[in-house]
Structures are given as C-alpha cells and as structure tokens.
Design an enzyme around this catalytic site. Structure first.
Site, PDB file in Angstrom:
ATOM      1  N   ARG A   1      15.899  22.816  41.525  1.00 19.26           N
ATOM      2  CA  ARG A   1      16.041  21.846  42.588  1.00 19.26           C
ATOM      3  C   ARG A   1      14.814  22.707  43.589  1.00 19.26           C
ATOM      4  O   ARG A   1      14.113  21.738  44.245  1.00 19.26           O
ATOM      5  CB  ARG A   1      17.190  21.721  43.218  1.00 19.26           C
ATOM      6  CG  ARG A   1      18.098  20.993  42.241  1.00 19.26           C
ATOM      7  CD  ARG A   1      18.591  19.592  42.713  1.00 19.26           C
ATOM      8  NE  ARG A   1      19.159  19.062  41.347  1.00 19.26           N
ATOM      9  CZ  ARG A   1      20.289  18.379  41.338  1.00 19.26           C
ATOM     10  NH1 ARG A   1      21.108  18.416  42.565  1.00 19.26           N
ATOM     11  NH2 ARG A   1      20.655  17.758  40.574  1.00 19.26           N
TER      12      ARG A   1
ATOM     13  N   SER B   1      18.688  40.799  23.725  1.00 20.86           N
ATOM     14  CA  SER B   1      17.717  40.701  22.981  1.00 20.86           C
ATOM     15  C   SER B   1      17.267  42.170  22.884  1.00 20.86           C
ATOM     16  O   SER B   1      17.015  43.018  23.713  1.00 20.86           O
ATOM     17  CB  SER B   1      16.569  40.200  23.695  1.00 20.86           C
ATOM     18  OG  SER B   1      15.349  40.002  23.095  1.00 20.86           O
TER      19      SER B   1
ATOM     20  N   THR C   1      25.871  39.567  37.598  1.00 23.09           N
ATOM     21  CA  THR C   1      26.699  40.386  37.116  1.00 23.09           C
ATOM     22  C   THR C   1      27.879  40.333  37.507  1.00 23.09           C
ATOM     23  O   THR C   1      27.995  40.394  38.914  1.00 23.09           O
ATOM     24  CB  THR C   1      26.132  41.640  36.568  1.00 23.09           C
ATOM     25  OG1 THR C   1      27.348  42.393  36.377  1.00 23.09           O
ATOM     26  CG2 THR C   1      25.602  42.374  37.948  1.00 23.09           C
TER      27      THR C   1
ATOM     28  N   ASP D   1      29.768  42.568  37.569  1.00 26.10           N
ATOM     29  CA  ASP D   1      30.366  44.174  38.025  1.00 26.10           C
ATOM     30  C   ASP D   1      30.013  44.261  39.270  1.00 26.10           C
ATOM     31  O   ASP D   1      30.389  45.335  39.811  1.00 26.10           O
ATOM     32  CB  ASP D   1      29.683  45.015  36.960  1.00 26.10           C
ATOM     33  CG  ASP D   1      30.118  44.771  35.535  1.00 26.10           C
ATOM     34  OD1 ASP D   1      31.385  44.253  35.562  1.00 26.10           O
ATOM     35  OD2 ASP D   1      29.725  45.373  34.693  1.00 26.10           O
TER      36      ASP D   1
ATOM     37  N   ARG E   1      52.797  40.534  38.479  1.00 27.50           N
ATOM     38  CA  ARG E   1      53.795  41.319  39.499  1.00 27.50           C
ATOM     39  C   ARG E   1      55.207  40.600  39.288  1.00 27.50           C
ATOM     40  O   ARG E   1      56.238  41.370  39.362  1.00 27.50           O
ATOM     41  CB  ARG E   1      53.426  40.955  40.707  1.00 27.50           C
ATOM     42  CG  ARG E   1      54.100  41.799  41.904  1.00 27.50           C
ATOM     43  CD  ARG E   1      53.256  41.607  43.012  1.00 27.50           C
ATOM     44  NE  ARG E   1      52.164  42.501  43.227  1.00 27.50           N
ATOM     45  CZ  ARG E   1      52.368  43.919  43.696  1.00 27.50           C
ATOM     46  NH1 ARG E   1      53.813  44.303  43.490  1.00 27.50           N
ATOM     47  NH2 ARG E   1      51.485  44.756  43.701  1.00 27.50           N
TER      48      ARG E   1
ATOM     49  N   GLY F   1      47.593  44.392  46.064  1.00 34.22           N
ATOM     50  CA  GLY F   1      48.696  45.432  46.839  1.00 34.22           C
ATOM     51  C   GLY F   1      49.085  46.312  45.651  1.00 34.22           C
ATOM     52  O   GLY F   1      50.060  46.800  45.432  1.00 34.22           O
TER      53      GLY F   1
ATOM     54  N   LYS G   1      60.068  52.464  45.077  1.00 32.13           N
ATOM     55  CA  LYS G   1      59.550  51.473  44.563  1.00 32.13           C
ATOM     56  C   LYS G   1      59.926  51.242  43.253  1.00 32.13           C
ATOM     57  O   LYS G   1      59.738  52.222  42.225  1.00 32.13           O
ATOM     58  CB  LYS G   1      58.050  51.785  44.358  1.00 32.13           C
ATOM     59  CG  LYS G   1      57.280  51.726  45.788  1.00 32.13           C
ATOM     60  CD  LYS G   1      55.837  51.630  45.809  1.00 32.13           C
ATOM     61  CE  LYS G   1      55.114  51.788  47.332  1.00 32.13           C
ATOM     62  NZ  LYS G   1      53.799  51.441  46.887  1.00 32.13           N
TER      63      LYS G   1
ATOM     64  N   ARG H   1      53.780  48.771  30.479  1.00 30.12           N
ATOM     65  CA  ARG H   1      53.206  47.752  29.670  1.00 30.12           C
ATOM     66  C   ARG H   1      51.657  47.870  30.286  1.00 30.12           C
ATOM     67  O   ARG H   1      51.382  47.948  31.251  1.00 30.12           O
ATOM     68  CB  ARG H   1      53.538  46.386  30.141  1.00 30.12           C
ATOM     69  CG  ARG H   1      55.147  46.177  29.482  1.00 30.12           C
ATOM     70  CD  ARG H   1      54.956  46.163  28.096  1.00 30.12           C
ATOM     71  NE  ARG H   1      56.489  45.919  27.457  1.00 30.12           N
ATOM     72  CZ  ARG H   1      57.324  46.791  27.057  1.00 30.12           C
ATOM     73  NH1 ARG H   1      57.088  47.944  27.514  1.00 30.12           N
ATOM     74  NH2 ARG H   1      58.557  46.180  26.520  1.00 30.12           N
TER      75      ARG H   1
HETATM   76  O1  F6P Z   1      28.247  44.108  32.223  1.00 26.06           O
HETATM   77  C1  F6P Z   1      28.950  43.340  32.814  1.00 26.06           C
HETATM   78  C2  F6P Z   1      30.308  43.176  31.973  1.00 26.06           C
HETATM   79  O2  F6P Z   1      31.008  42.220  32.568  1.00 26.06           O
HETATM   80  C3  F6P Z   1      30.903  44.356  31.834  1.00 26.06           C
HETATM   81  O3  F6P Z   1      31.969  44.826  32.797  1.00 26.06           O
HETATM   82  C4  F6P Z   1      31.712  44.395  30.592  1.00 26.06           C
HETATM   83  O4  F6P Z   1      31.855  45.697  29.812  1.00 26.06           O
HETATM   84  C5  F6P Z   1      30.510  43.698  29.629  1.00 26.06           C
HETATM   85  O5  F6P Z   1      30.126  42.812  30.608  1.00 26.06           O
HETATM   86  C6  F6P Z   1      31.332  42.638  28.396  1.00 26.06           C
HETATM   87  O6  F6P Z   1      30.219  42.543  27.709  1.00 26.06           O
HETATM   88  P1  F6P Z   1      29.960  42.453  26.028  1.00 26.06           P
HETATM   89  O7  F6P Z   1      31.179  41.289  25.813  1.00 26.06           O
HETATM   90  O8  F6P Z   1      28.527  41.763  25.845  1.00 26.06           O
HETATM   91  O9  F6P Z   1      30.362  43.814  25.612  1.00 26.06           O
END
Ligand code: F6P
Length: 306
Positions: free
Chosen positions: A10, A58, A111, A113, A140, A171, A199, A230
């Site tokens: 856009r 790629s 990303t 992350d 929780r 938390g 706790k 767990r």
């Molecule tokens: O790089 C970003 C991310 O979300 C990482 O935290 C995670 O390990 C990865 O991608 C998972 O991607 P893939 O499924 O390609 O391994």
C-alpha cells in the site's frame, strides 16, 4: 508478516511504485516465483497470521550461484529494490545479494524471538507472548487445583525474550533463559524454596534454548525432589494466530518505513523502532551485535516471585 506485506504494497502504491511479490522468500526468488501485487491483493489480511507469500528455509540461497539466479530474476522483472521481512538468516541473504549484485535491500524485522539488534521489538513477538501467556493462565488452574509444579517451555532458540516477558506477566516462580547458567542443584532448590515459602504450586518458564529445554528442568526437579511435575511444550502455536494490535501497528509502521527508506536511497539496513522513533541499522550489525534480555526485567521477575 501479513500486516507488513500489506503496508509495503500500500505504501509503495501510494508513492507510485509497482510491487512484485516473491513466494517462499529466497527460495521463490531463486526459482523466479514472482507476481505483481496491487493494493486489493492485500485486502483482508491484516488480521491473519502467517504470510500470504509463504515462507521457506532456502538452501540454494547459501551459494553465490543461487543468489546470482535470484538477482537475474529481479533484473528481468525490472526490480529496483528488495524488501526482506525476516530474521537473522533472511538478513544474511539480503546482505549478500546487495554486496554481490548491488541491488538495494531493506530488512524488516520479523521473528517471534525478538532477538534482532536494532529494534526494540520484532513483528510477531507481542502475539507470541500473548499466546504463551494465555496458555500459562490456563495451566495455572490445574497447577493450583492439583498443587503441582508446571514447567512450561516457550519458544526462543537462542534468546529468552519471550520467556522473560511470559514469566513476569504470568507470575512465574522462576524463568530459565538461554542467556543464563542454572546449575542442576539450583533447579530443585527453586522448587524447595517455593514450597518452604508456602507455595503449593509453581509455574516455571523455560526458553526452548535453555540447555536441555523444559525436559531437562522437569527431569531435574523429579529426580531431586520426587515432586509431581508436569511439562508443557507450547511449540508452534506461538507462531500463529491473529496478530495482536501492537504487532499490526508495528508491522504497518515498519512496512511503510521500508518503502520510504528505499525511496530515500538507503540500502543494506534494517528498519526498526526504538523509543526515539524509527531506526536504521546496518544489516550486518543486526547479527554481529547482541540484543540482551532486559536485566531489569530479569531482576523484577526474581523479586516478584518472593
Ligand atoms: O527462529 C524463530 C523460532 O520461532 C524459534 O524460536 C524456533 O526454535 C523456531 O523458530 C522454530 O522453527 P522451525 O519449525 O523452522 O524449527
């Protein structure tokens, strides 16, 4: 990512520039899988997760020959500049394309992350945190009712940004980051201390990149305390879903900024956003420099789990 694609298409249209969309990132560029995109092609996508252009990791792009093929496709289409939405790997690819073929490139940080230097936040991060937090809130209930310990593994292959935000907002009693060393004895100590403080249940957040991940933490607790523990690995649900408003706004701003940067003659930089507004960081710095997790927030997480 869709909100960013929409913004690029856009904004470019607004400034009288034609846009060519490339399917599957550098893989599609290598194969010449490209098509013209107009403003109506990006209608009704701002609320959708994923990317309408699809994505791929790629391998062909890692070789100079692969990049030459991609550059030839760009020239054949008359492309004057490339906007790449992605993370570290995508920016490496864009940087080499610019270096080897002189094609102007602008990076847009996408990303979950949030581990890119040069921007306070990356596209997808806020949504991933909300998704993980929603899961922690639900867990929780069981943790409290059964008086159990729950270890929750969130994404973050090399960085603990998601884990830290989720720990504070959820938390949690403790957070385990790839950036930090926790000796095995300390893990059980966290649980014992929590119990001693009265706790009855605990939520421990572990970033996937912490050595051994959530499984290592869970096993250490079980082996050292024998307590009912767990493990929940949230995994790829954190990468999908309708983006929250902060992600949509960030993606819209960054997409527009990327177009303006190309018009301005900028190249080989990533557009980002910090407190002072838009930022431009050389692509190579985005992977050479490290964006550390907030130490203040880490201290805050520890303080508030008293
Ligand atoms: O790089 C970003 C991310 O979300 C990482 O935290 C995670 O390990 C990865 O991608 C998972 O991607 P893939 O499924 O390609 O391994």
């Amino acid at each position: 990512m869709n909100a960013a694609i929409r913004a690029v298409v856009r904004a470019a249209t607004f400034h009288g520039i034609e846009v060519v969309g490339v399917k599957r990132g550098f893989q599609g560029l290598h194969e010449g899988d490209m098509h013209l995109m107009g403003p109506r092609d990006v209608a009704n996508i701002i609320q959708r997760g994923g990317t309408i252009l699809l994505t791929a990791r790629s391998h062909t792009w890692r070789s100079p020959e692969g990049r030459t093929k991609g550059a030839n496709h760009l020239r054949a289409w008359g492309v004057d500049g490339l906007i790449v939405i992605g993370g570290d790997g995508s920016f490496h690819g864009a940087h080499y394309l610019q270096q080897e073929h002189g094609i102007p490139v602008i990076g847009v940080p996408g990303t979950i992350d949030n581990d890119l230097y040069g921007t306070d936040h990356t596209i997808g991060y806020f949504t991933a945190v909300e998704t993980a937090l929603d899961a922690v809130d639900k867990l929780r209930d069981t943790a409290a009712s059964h008086e159990r310990i729950f270890v929750v593994e969130v994404m973050g292959r090399h960085a603990g940004h998601i884990a830290l935000d989720v720990a504070v907002a959820g938390g949690a009693e403790e957070v385990f980051l790839p950036e930090d060393e926790h000796p095995a004895e300390h893990i059980a100590e966290v649980v014992r201390t929590s119990a001693a403080k009265g706790k009855a249940s605990s939520i421990l957040i572990v970033a996937e990149g912490y050595p051994g991940g959530g499984e290592a933490v869970t096993k250490a607790i079980q082996a050292q305390t024998g307590l009912d523990t767990r493990l929940t690995i949230l995994g790829h649900i954190q990468r999908g879903g309708s983006p929250v408003s902060s992600d949509r706004v960030l993606a819209s701003r960054l997409g527009e900024a990327a177009v303006l940067a190309l018009i301005d003659g900028k190249s080989d930089v990533m557009v980002g956003r910090g407190l002072g507004g838009m930022t431009f960081t050389p692509l190579s710095e985005t992977w050479e420099k490290r964006k550390d997790v907030s130490r203040d927030l880490y201290r805050c997480a520890k303080t508030l789990s008293v």
